[in-house]
Write an enzyme that holds these catalytic residues in place. Structure first.
Site, PDB file in Angstrom:
ATOM      1  N   LYS A  97       0.822  -1.211   0.000  1.00 41.17           N
ATOM      2  CA  LYS A  97       0.000   0.000   0.000  1.00 41.17           C
ATOM      3  C   LYS A  97       0.863   1.273   0.000  1.00 41.17           C
ATOM      4  O   LYS A  97       2.073   1.202   0.196  1.00 41.17           O
ATOM      5  CB  LYS A  97      -0.973  -0.040   1.183  1.00 41.17           C
ATOM      6  CG  LYS A  97      -1.951  -1.234   1.108  1.00 41.17           C
ATOM      7  CD  LYS A  97      -2.981  -1.079   0.011  1.00 41.17           C
ATOM      8  CE  LYS A  97      -3.668  -2.340  -0.461  1.00 41.17           C
ATOM      9  NZ  LYS A  97      -4.407  -3.149   0.449  1.00 41.17           N
TER      10      LYS A  97
HETATM   11  C1  PLP Z   1      -5.505  -4.299   0.733  1.00 42.43           C
HETATM   12  C2  PLP Z   1      -6.977  -4.106   0.777  1.00 42.43           C
HETATM   13  C3  PLP Z   1      -7.749  -4.412   1.916  1.00 42.43           C
HETATM   14  C4  PLP Z   1      -7.190  -5.160   3.084  1.00 42.43           C
HETATM   15  O1  PLP Z   1      -6.148  -4.534   3.711  1.00 42.43           O
HETATM   16  P1  PLP Z   1      -5.385  -5.321   4.891  1.00 42.43           P
HETATM   17  O2  PLP Z   1      -4.628  -4.238   5.593  1.00 42.43           O
HETATM   18  O3  PLP Z   1      -4.500  -6.329   4.237  1.00 42.43           O
HETATM   19  O4  PLP Z   1      -6.418  -5.945   5.754  1.00 42.43           O
HETATM   20  C5  PLP Z   1      -9.079  -4.071   1.925  1.00 42.43           C
HETATM   21  N1  PLP Z   1      -9.664  -3.496   0.865  1.00 42.43           N
HETATM   22  C6  PLP Z   1      -8.987  -3.232  -0.265  1.00 42.43           C
HETATM   23  C7  PLP Z   1      -9.701  -2.577  -1.401  1.00 42.43           C
HETATM   24  C8  PLP Z   1      -7.624  -3.549  -0.346  1.00 42.43           C
HETATM   25  O5  PLP Z   1      -6.949  -3.316  -1.492  1.00 42.43           O
END
Ligand code: PLP
Length: 385
Positions: free
Chosen positions: A184
């Site tokens: 991210k």
């Molecule tokens: C990465 C992601 C999540 C989950 O994030 P985590 O921190 O791994 O729980 C949820 N929604 C979207 C759209 C994502 O891309």
């Protein structure tokens, strides 16, 4: 052709983050403590949120938003099919029903009109996803939620930092969930943040730590009390100071990261605009895109190969790419539980069949972007119909 494989995404952890983690490891406190609190305060300050709760993941943040609002069995939650499974899984976690509504053809965000048409007397919440970092139509959803007495939850896993009509995503009072997963825009390895009005955060905070009374994390400090009460069977969703150490520095670097992302996007847009086999990602007027992803849609009628073959051709040219997302309704669990067919959400399904994500992380140099561009254009020209 590029000689070394370019991975789809590389993290941008630097020496400052490493030194801060070492500082934490040498301190007396390695779990939820002073650095986590500081990260929460600095994050809330950055997005202009009333408050922030640091968690183990964005999934945890989404789950807690629903749980703290006491959404559960008998309730329905409307969301988008064009997202990662976590957005829908948390609705199942609280025992509510997942109701999907199709997406807008340009942004691939939940369509406000489709969402409104999917509301029933049992609907309690809407979860929007700011797909790729492009904010959903928040004015329309805020008005809809207010008119129908619904909770508006934002899955902002891609949307740090993104602006809608001048306002940063996360600066409102409704719950907004951010992800600090390894890929991210800001990473703590694993982690997440929930921003919301103080009232909801006060309900969510004990739920993130076994349902214990709220300052239980201080119970081993000098002057801290050993005594605590469990007021509900909470979860184990707290972030620790090791993760927060990474987050503190990543937050300071975020502006520079975003400059890099925008530069890569500009290079891609310029290179691909004239190619009729491509449909470029949009940024509507009045928004600031976080560019977590660069999703490129293929015009399959202009090519002799499909999306999967296109990705294989890129890999042969040493370019890593990916697909975001396999829609919720085609995953076996959701398909079988709700009886959904691919055509039930035609815009999302059509996008899935012809979309791919190109690398856009801040570690890309201009030369890397040039390699990606060369490979993408070469595949398109080689397989033009
Ligand atoms: C990465 C992601 C999540 C989950 O994030 P985590 O921190 O791994 O729980 C949820 N929604 C979207 C759209 C994502 O891309």
């Amino acid at each position: 052709m590029r000689s070394e494989y370019l991975p789809f995404c590389r993290h941008a952890i630097g020496e400052e983050e490493i030194a801060e983690v070492v500082d934490t490891l040498r301190s007396a406190w390695i779990t939820t403590g002073p650095k986590t609190r500081r990260f929460e305060e600095e994050f809330a300050g950055y997005v202009g949120a009333p408050g922030a709760l640091a968690l183990s993941s964005c999934t945890a943040a989404l789950h807690l938003a629903l749980a703290a609002a006491r959404i559960g069995p008998g309730d329905e939650v409307v969301t988008t099919p064009f997202t990662f499974a976590a957005t829908a899984n948390v609705i199942e976690h609280v025992g509510a029903r997942v109701v999907l509504a199709d997406v807008e053809p340009d942004t691939l965000n939940l369509d406000p009109a489709a969402a409104e048409a999917a509301l029933t007397p049992r609907t309690r919440a809407i979860i929007v996803v700011h797909y790729a970092g492009h904010p959903a139509e928040l004015d329309a959803f805020t008005a809809l939620a207010a008119a129908r007495g619904l909770l508006l939850v934002e899955d902002a896993a891609h949307a740090l930092p993104a602006r809608y009509h001048g306002r940063l995503v996360g600066s409102g009072t409704n719950p907004v969930a951010f992800s600090f997963y390894a890929t991210k825009n800001l990473t703590t390895g694993e982690g997440g943040m929930l921003t919301a009005a103080t009232e909801l955060l006060e309900a969510a905070r004990p739920l993130a730590l076994h349902g214990m009374t709220s300052d239980a994390w201080r119970r081993y400090e000098r002057g801290g009390s050993w005594a605590y009460e469990v007021r509900s069977p909470g979860f184990k969703y707290n972030m620790g100071d090791i993760q927060a150490s990474l987050g503190l520095w990543q937050l300071r670097k975020l502006t520079a990261f975003q400059e890099r992302r925008r530069r890569i996007v500009a290079l891609y847009n310029e290179a691909f605009a004239a190619e009729d086999a491509f449909e470029l990602p949009v940024a509507r007027p009045g928004i600031e895109h976080a560019w977590h992803l660069y999703p490129l849609r293929l015009r399959l009628d202009a090519l002799r190969i499909d999306r999967d073959a296109f990705l294989r051709e890129l890999a042969e040219r040493n370019i890593g790419a990916s697909v975001h997302f396999i829609p919720i309704h085609v995953h076996p669990y959701y398909r079988d539980r709700y009886g959904w067919r691919p055509e039930d959400f035609p815009v999302a399904y059509d996008a899935f069949r012809r979309i791919l994500s190109l690398p856009v992380d801040p570690r890309l140099e201009d030369a890397d972007a040039a390699d990606v561009i060369e490979a993408v254009l070469d595949v398109a020209r080689t397989y033009r119909r």
